[in-house]
Scaffold this motif. Structure first.
Motif, PDB file in Angstrom:
ATOM      1  N   VAL A 149      58.656  36.175  16.260  1.00  0.00           N
ATOM      2  CA  VAL A 149      57.632  35.976  17.425  1.00  0.00           C
ATOM      3  C   VAL A 149      56.646  34.799  17.388  1.00  0.00           C
ATOM      4  O   VAL A 149      56.715  34.068  18.364  1.00  0.00           O
ATOM      5  CB  VAL A 149      56.891  37.110  17.551  1.00  0.00           C
ATOM      6  N   ILE A 150      56.047  34.620  16.234  1.00  0.00           N
ATOM      7  CA  ILE A 150      55.337  33.539  16.012  1.00  0.00           C
ATOM      8  C   ILE A 150      55.928  32.241  16.164  1.00  0.00           C
ATOM      9  O   ILE A 150      55.248  31.327  16.783  1.00  0.00           O
ATOM     10  CB  ILE A 150      54.252  33.500  14.697  1.00  0.00           C
ATOM     11  N   GLY A 154      36.628  29.163  26.145  1.00  0.00           N
ATOM     12  CA  GLY A 154      37.562  28.606  27.178  1.00  0.00           C
ATOM     13  C   GLY A 154      38.875  28.494  26.830  1.00  0.00           C
ATOM     14  O   GLY A 154      39.853  28.000  27.476  1.00  0.00           O
ATOM     15  N   MET A 155      39.095  28.817  25.596  1.00  0.00           N
ATOM     16  CA  MET A 155      40.625  28.736  24.806  1.00  0.00           C
ATOM     17  C   MET A 155      41.312  29.946  24.807  1.00  0.00           C
ATOM     18  O   MET A 155      40.757  30.951  25.090  1.00  0.00           O
ATOM     19  CB  MET A 155      40.393  28.221  23.397  1.00  0.00           C
ATOM     20  N   ASP A 156      42.647  29.897  24.904  1.00  0.00           N
ATOM     21  CA  ASP A 156      43.260  31.134  24.580  1.00  0.00           C
ATOM     22  C   ASP A 156      43.630  31.549  23.283  1.00  0.00           C
ATOM     23  O   ASP A 156      43.520  30.623  22.404  1.00  0.00           O
ATOM     24  CB  ASP A 156      44.877  30.840  25.348  1.00  0.00           C
ATOM     25  N   TYR A 157      43.612  32.933  23.031  1.00  0.00           N
ATOM     26  CA  TYR A 157      43.653  33.314  21.478  1.00  0.00           C
ATOM     27  C   TYR A 157      44.643  34.134  21.405  1.00  0.00           C
ATOM     28  O   TYR A 157      45.068  35.030  22.196  1.00  0.00           O
ATOM     29  CB  TYR A 157      42.313  34.181  21.394  1.00  0.00           C
ATOM     30  N   TYR A 158      45.609  33.838  20.260  1.00  0.00           N
ATOM     31  CA  TYR A 158      46.681  34.896  19.950  1.00  0.00           C
ATOM     32  C   TYR A 158      46.423  35.462  18.582  1.00  0.00           C
ATOM     33  O   TYR A 158      46.300  34.717  17.684  1.00  0.00           O
ATOM     34  CB  TYR A 158      47.838  34.020  19.952  1.00  0.00           C
ATOM     35  N   HIS A 159      46.274  36.736  18.419  1.00  0.00           N
ATOM     36  CA  HIS A 159      46.100  37.327  16.985  1.00  0.00           C
ATOM     37  C   HIS A 159      47.363  37.884  16.883  1.00  0.00           C
ATOM     38  O   HIS A 159      47.725  39.071  17.279  1.00  0.00           O
ATOM     39  CB  HIS A 159      44.965  38.235  16.973  1.00  0.00           C
ATOM     40  N   LEU A 160      48.346  37.409  15.900  1.00  0.00           N
ATOM     41  CA  LEU A 160      49.373  38.029  15.525  1.00  0.00           C
ATOM     42  C   LEU A 160      49.631  37.954  13.858  1.00  0.00           C
ATOM     43  O   LEU A 160      50.158  37.127  13.167  1.00  0.00           O
ATOM     44  CB  LEU A 160      50.702  37.042  15.849  1.00  0.00           C
ATOM     45  N   ILE A 194      36.773  22.559  17.492  1.00  0.00           N
ATOM     46  CA  ILE A 194      38.319  22.394  17.928  1.00  0.00           C
ATOM     47  C   ILE A 194      38.278  22.325  19.476  1.00  0.00           C
ATOM     48  O   ILE A 194      39.262  21.642  20.015  1.00  0.00           O
ATOM     49  CB  ILE A 194      38.914  23.545  17.261  1.00  0.00           C
ATOM     50  N   ARG A 195      37.742  23.219  19.898  1.00  0.00           N
ATOM     51  CA  ARG A 195      37.604  22.895  21.592  1.00  0.00           C
ATOM     52  C   ARG A 195      37.391  21.658  21.985  1.00  0.00           C
ATOM     53  O   ARG A 195      37.813  21.072  22.904  1.00  0.00           O
ATOM     54  CB  ARG A 195      36.708  24.167  22.222  1.00  0.00           C
ATOM     55  N   GLU A 196      36.179  21.225  21.385  1.00  0.00           N
ATOM     56  CA  GLU A 196      35.724  19.766  21.727  1.00  0.00           C
ATOM     57  C   GLU A 196      36.466  18.815  21.609  1.00  0.00           C
ATOM     58  O   GLU A 196      36.690  17.757  22.231  1.00  0.00           O
ATOM     59  CB  GLU A 196      34.361  19.476  21.043  1.00  0.00           C
ATOM     60  N   ALA A 197      37.681  19.050  20.590  1.00  0.00           N
ATOM     61  CA  ALA A 197      38.635  18.059  20.289  1.00  0.00           C
ATOM     62  C   ALA A 197      39.666  17.927  20.919  1.00  0.00           C
ATOM     63  O   ALA A 197      40.853  17.193  21.110  1.00  0.00           O
ATOM     64  CB  ALA A 197      39.099  18.176  18.934  1.00  0.00           C
ATOM     65  N   GLY A 198      39.810  18.956  22.116  1.00  0.00           N
ATOM     66  CA  GLY A 198      40.725  19.072  23.205  1.00  0.00           C
ATOM     67  C   GLY A 198      41.719  20.256  22.910  1.00  0.00           C
ATOM     68  O   GLY A 198      42.740  20.563  23.628  1.00  0.00           O
ATOM     69  N   TYR A 199      41.682  21.197  22.054  1.00  0.00           N
ATOM     70  CA  TYR A 199      42.655  22.149  21.593  1.00  0.00           C
ATOM     71  C   TYR A 199      42.597  23.410  22.610  1.00  0.00           C
ATOM     72  O   TYR A 199      41.234  23.666  22.993  1.00  0.00           O
ATOM     73  CB  TYR A 199      42.643  22.642  20.206  1.00  0.00           C
ATOM     74  N   GLN A 200      43.526  23.838  23.076  1.00  0.00           N
ATOM     75  CA  GLN A 200      43.612  24.838  24.118  1.00  0.00           C
ATOM     76  C   GLN A 200      43.844  26.183  23.497  1.00  0.00           C
ATOM     77  O   GLN A 200      43.609  27.271  24.078  1.00  0.00           O
ATOM     78  CB  GLN A 200      44.329  24.606  25.250  1.00  0.00           C
ATOM     79  N   ASN A 201      44.505  26.356  22.613  1.00  0.00           N
ATOM     80  CA  ASN A 201      45.104  27.460  21.912  1.00  0.00           C
ATOM     81  C   ASN A 201      44.558  27.662  20.464  1.00  0.00           C
ATOM     82  O   ASN A 201      44.862  26.781  19.575  1.00  0.00           O
ATOM     83  CB  ASN A 201      46.750  27.759  21.992  1.00  0.00           C
ATOM     84  N   ILE A 202      44.390  29.073  20.108  1.00  0.00           N
ATOM     85  CA  ILE A 202      44.153  29.483  18.722  1.00  0.00           C
ATOM     86  C   ILE A 202      45.031  30.654  18.499  1.00  0.00           C
ATOM     87  O   ILE A 202      45.001  31.585  19.032  1.00  0.00           O
ATOM     88  CB  ILE A 202      42.388  29.849  18.521  1.00  0.00           C
ATOM     89  N   ILE A 203      45.739  30.376  17.293  1.00  0.00           N
ATOM     90  CA  ILE A 203      46.663  31.334  16.867  1.00  0.00           C
ATOM     91  C   ILE A 203      46.173  32.001  15.548  1.00  0.00           C
ATOM     92  O   ILE A 203      46.035  30.946  14.447  1.00  0.00           O
ATOM     93  CB  ILE A 203      48.136  31.038  16.971  1.00  0.00           C
ATOM     94  N   ASN A 204      45.929  32.995  15.384  1.00  0.00           N
ATOM     95  CA  ASN A 204      45.289  33.511  13.914  1.00  0.00           C
ATOM     96  C   ASN A 204      46.321  34.507  13.356  1.00  0.00           C
ATOM     97  O   ASN A 204      46.624  35.633  13.940  1.00  0.00           O
ATOM     98  CB  ASN A 204      43.998  34.272  14.326  1.00  0.00           C
ATOM     99  N   LEU A 205      46.468  34.333  12.064  1.00  0.00           N
ATOM    100  CA  LEU A 205      47.683  35.092  11.373  1.00  0.00           C
ATOM    101  C   LEU A 205      46.952  36.054  10.527  1.00  0.00           C
ATOM    102  O   LEU A 205      47.843  36.685   9.649  1.00  0.00           O
ATOM    103  CB  LEU A 205      48.995  34.297  10.833  1.00  0.00           C
ATOM    104  N   ALA A 206      46.018  35.893  10.489  1.00  0.00           N
ATOM    105  CA  ALA A 206      45.090  36.535   9.158  1.00  0.00           C
ATOM    106  C   ALA A 206      44.846  38.102   9.748  1.00  0.00           C
ATOM    107  O   ALA A 206      44.482  38.107  11.091  1.00  0.00           O
ATOM    108  CB  ALA A 206      43.738  35.842   8.662  1.00  0.00           C
TER     109      ALA A 206
END
Length: 166
Positions: free
Chosen positions: A84-85, A64-70, A33-45
């Motif tokens: 919020v999400i 090097g990505m940002d991580y949001y756990h909500l 996912i990072r290699e494909a260029g994604y900068q953010n991961i949001i996890n709802l689990a």
């Protein structure tokens, strides 16, 4: 952004050119996912879910990505947490973002609302895309209705300036 090589992740669905939803990615998939260029991961689990990836936050941040756990509880999802999400997704709309939960069921309900109230997608199309993932049960149908009532007050569907297209 190309995500086709990431199809081994369960229930992958492109929302728009910079937003993808899915079920739980593996460590290898997060790297891809990072290699494909994604900068953010949001996890709802929840972290204690049976298929949760231990230390997902550390893995994502070390890439090097940002991580949001909500997290959203499966049997008692929070309306305010959902709002919020949705605002976070809107805030990140111009950044490559991957949002997931365990099986993309929670996310698909949010994405349905996001498509309708933030992207201006018509009801039949949004419904059809939701049903590609699952048919929400009574808990999630009720939750979507409650979130939608709040969104109707905040983001009327006929307000063109609130919707954007890709």
């Amino acid at each position: 952004m190309d995500f086709t090589h990431l199809s081994q992740i369960g229930q992958v669905q492109q929302v728009h050119g910079l937003l993808i939803s899915s079920g739980q990615p593996s460590i290898e998939a997060l790297i891809q996912i990072r290699e494909a260029g994604y900068q953010n991961i949001i996890n709802l689990a929840l972290q204690d879910a049976s298929n949760a990836l231990p230390h997902e936050d550390r893995i994502v941040l070390q890439q090097g990505m940002d991580y949001y756990h909500l997290p959203l509880l499966w049997d008692q999802p929070s309306v305010s947490q959902g709002l919020v999400i949705l605002e976070l997704l809107h805030h990140l709309r111009e950044q490559p973002t991957w949002v997931h939960c365990a099986l993309n069921k929670r996310v698909s309900c949010l994405i349905y609302l996001y498509r309708r109230y933030y992207m201006g997608v018509d009801l039949p199309t949004a419904q059809q895309l939701l049903e590609q993932i699952w048919q929400p049960d009574a808990t999630w149908t009720g939750w979507m209705f409650a979130v939608e009532q709040q969104l109707k007050l905040q983001r009327p569907l006929n307000a063109d300036e609130d919707c954007w297209q890709f």
